[in-house]
Design a protein around this motif. Structure first.
Motif, PDB file in Angstrom:
ATOM      1  N   LEU A 298      -4.749   2.333   6.255  1.00 39.02           N
ATOM      2  CA  LEU A 298      -3.591   2.371   5.356  1.00 39.02           C
ATOM      3  C   LEU A 298      -2.356   1.863   6.094  1.00 39.02           C
ATOM      4  N   SER A 299      -2.231   2.235   7.350  1.00 35.68           N
ATOM      5  CA  SER A 299      -1.087   1.770   8.133  1.00 35.68           C
ATOM      6  C   SER A 299      -1.102   0.243   8.237  1.00 35.68           C
TER       7      SER A 299
ATOM      8  N   ASP B   9       1.389  -5.690   4.147  1.00 34.61           N
ATOM      9  CA  ASP B   9       1.845  -5.918   2.767  1.00 34.61           C
ATOM     10  C   ASP B   9       3.328  -5.636   2.582  1.00 34.61           C
ATOM     11  N   LYS B  10       3.813  -4.569   3.183  1.00 38.94           N
ATOM     12  CA  LYS B  10       5.194  -4.156   2.934  1.00 38.94           C
ATOM     13  C   LYS B  10       6.179  -4.637   3.990  1.00 38.94           C
TER      14      LYS B  10
ATOM     15  N   LEU C  45       1.836   4.083  -2.866  1.00 40.92           N
ATOM     16  CA  LEU C  45       2.779   2.971  -2.730  1.00 40.92           C
ATOM     17  C   LEU C  45       2.049   1.642  -2.587  1.00 40.92           C
ATOM     18  N   LEU C  46       0.914   1.661  -1.903  1.00 40.58           N
ATOM     19  CA  LEU C  46       0.175   0.429  -1.633  1.00 40.58           C
ATOM     20  C   LEU C  46      -0.760   0.053  -2.777  1.00 40.58           C
TER      21      LEU C  46
ATOM     22  N   ASP D 242      13.072   7.082   0.108  1.00 39.44           N
ATOM     23  CA  ASP D 242      13.254   5.976  -0.843  1.00 39.44           C
ATOM     24  C   ASP D 242      11.938   5.333  -1.270  1.00 39.44           C
ATOM     25  N   LYS D 243      11.031   5.156  -0.339  1.00 41.05           N
ATOM     26  CA  LYS D 243       9.809   4.412  -0.649  1.00 41.05           C
ATOM     27  C   LYS D 243       8.623   5.306  -0.977  1.00 41.05           C
ATOM     28  N   LEU D 244       8.576   6.468  -0.323  1.00 38.75           N
ATOM     29  CA  LEU D 244       7.399   7.323  -0.557  1.00 38.75           C
ATOM     30  C   LEU D 244       7.700   8.522  -1.452  1.00 38.75           C
TER      31      LEU D 244
END
Lengths: 218, 218
Positions: free
Chosen positions: A79-80, A86-87, A117-118, B86-88
């Motif tokens: 995931l990391s 990607d981010k 999020l992903l 903000d993102k998670l």
DNA sequence: CTCCTGATTTAGGTATACCTAAATCATACA
DNA sequence: TGTATGATTTAGGTATACCTAAATCAGGAG
């Protein structure tokens, strides 16, 4: 306590077992870049704590307990990598090293939110499956590149090499997950494979070919 | 080598110095939740390595070298908090704890990309300034809540408390950065302050008021 | 100005996690 | 079926990072 060091050992054991390589003291030492003596000591302790079964002078195997932790670490790792590529736009070939620093700091809560999020990714950027929260690993029905015959067409599923150098080369010739290839020629006895990517043919040595897994498409 | 533990010590010293609190052995021990004896030992080593100046039995001060590392850690911490919130969507009051796990794993490259992803944020979710890449910290021109007079109107700039319990309470009454407030009444000698938020007035004890920093608007 | 008290440091100890060098083991081949 | 060779483990050592208990220090109250 599961320290970052312990997580690294378990992750290494998972990798070796996945690759069908025997988890010898030396193989673990090579992967972790530490001395065999240190590995031997540490494995002994991890056996006492029932993370592994150790037959001295023979080998090491993950127990169910050890495997559960290992898969958890692998999930955070992959995931990391997804997040970094990607981010954050981190280079494909650097993702592994960077993820290795990050993975130990992800709590379960953060990992769960990151997965969302992903967009619930199924694989890391190199194509390796992201284990589910419950510790299952989807079968990707992939086979080693070397198992293909001449003129077979296939799609790359994953690349298990972790070295930036090799990854950079593969990326430079467009050899990444989802790439379509065709086997042009094969040297005998598991030697080099000549593969066509787009308009160009490339010779891939045994070492690098072993890290490329494919699914036949033709 | 700057270990996670070292980073924690330097970060703690930065906080204490920012708050104008003397960096005594005990204050550091309280902040890190370890024994004063452990702090004493470790500070001695960090003094040898020139991260701090230590006058035994007197106190500790960051050197320029120590401060540079500390600010680097603080930057990673506050960016991590911004990212988490903000993102998670991690809860405001949990961000500190989670960021503390994450911050040690961010390389310079990752930190730089994360800063961009977050839109070059100037503060963490609690209002504390994010140090620049070059280690500068913007003056936010804020003052302690207690410095206001009765009937003053002000906007909350930052909240320096890190305890989830207190933060959860403050969030529940809407007391967060950018919130407009008005001082209704003040107890003498730095006691409680009664503050209006929207339509409701709340009494804030001395302890909690000390962590609230404001800019006058009226 | 002395003494008490609380803060600080030192002494001595533990656990992790590494190391090199030496001893021990397994097994492959001669 | 020895034996030597390479893998593995053990022995002994280092550094970090924590601990409790004991000794030491500093500064305020009397």
């Amino acid at each position: 306590m599961i320290t970052p060091s312990r997580e690294d050992y378990l992750e290494t054991l998972f990798h070796l077992e996945s690759e069908g390589v025997a988890s010898t003291t030396q193989a673990i030492a090579d992967h972790l870049q530490i001395s065999a003596a240190s590995v031997s000591e540490n494995i002994k302790k991890m056996a006492i704590e029932r993370f592994v079964v150790h037959s001295p002078y023979k080998g090491v195997k993950l127990t169910a307990k050890g495997r559960a932790v290992a898969i958890d670490v692998v999930r955070r790792h992959r995931l990391s990598e997804r997040f970094l590529v990607d981010k954050l736009g981190i280079k494909w070939e650097e993702a592994h090293r960077e993820a290795h620093r990050l993975e130990h700091g992800l709590s379960r809560a953060v990992e769960v939110r990151m997965f969302e999020l992903l967009g619930n990714p199924e694989t890391c950027p190199h194509g390796n499956p992201v284990p589910t929260l419950s510790g299952k690993i989807r079968d990707d029905h992939s086979h080693p590149l070397a198992s293909l015959n001449v003129h077979d067409r296939a799609r790359i599923v994953k690349i298990t090499d972790e070295e930036p150098k090799q990854l950079r080369y593969l990326a430079s010739i467009g050899l990444m997950p989802k790439t379509q290839i065709r086997v042009e020629r094969k040297a005998p006895f598991g030697g080099a494979v000549i593969v066509r990517v787009g308009e160009t043919a490339y010779a891939l040595g045994n070492d690098i070919a072993r890290s490329i897994w494919v699914r036949k498409t033709g």
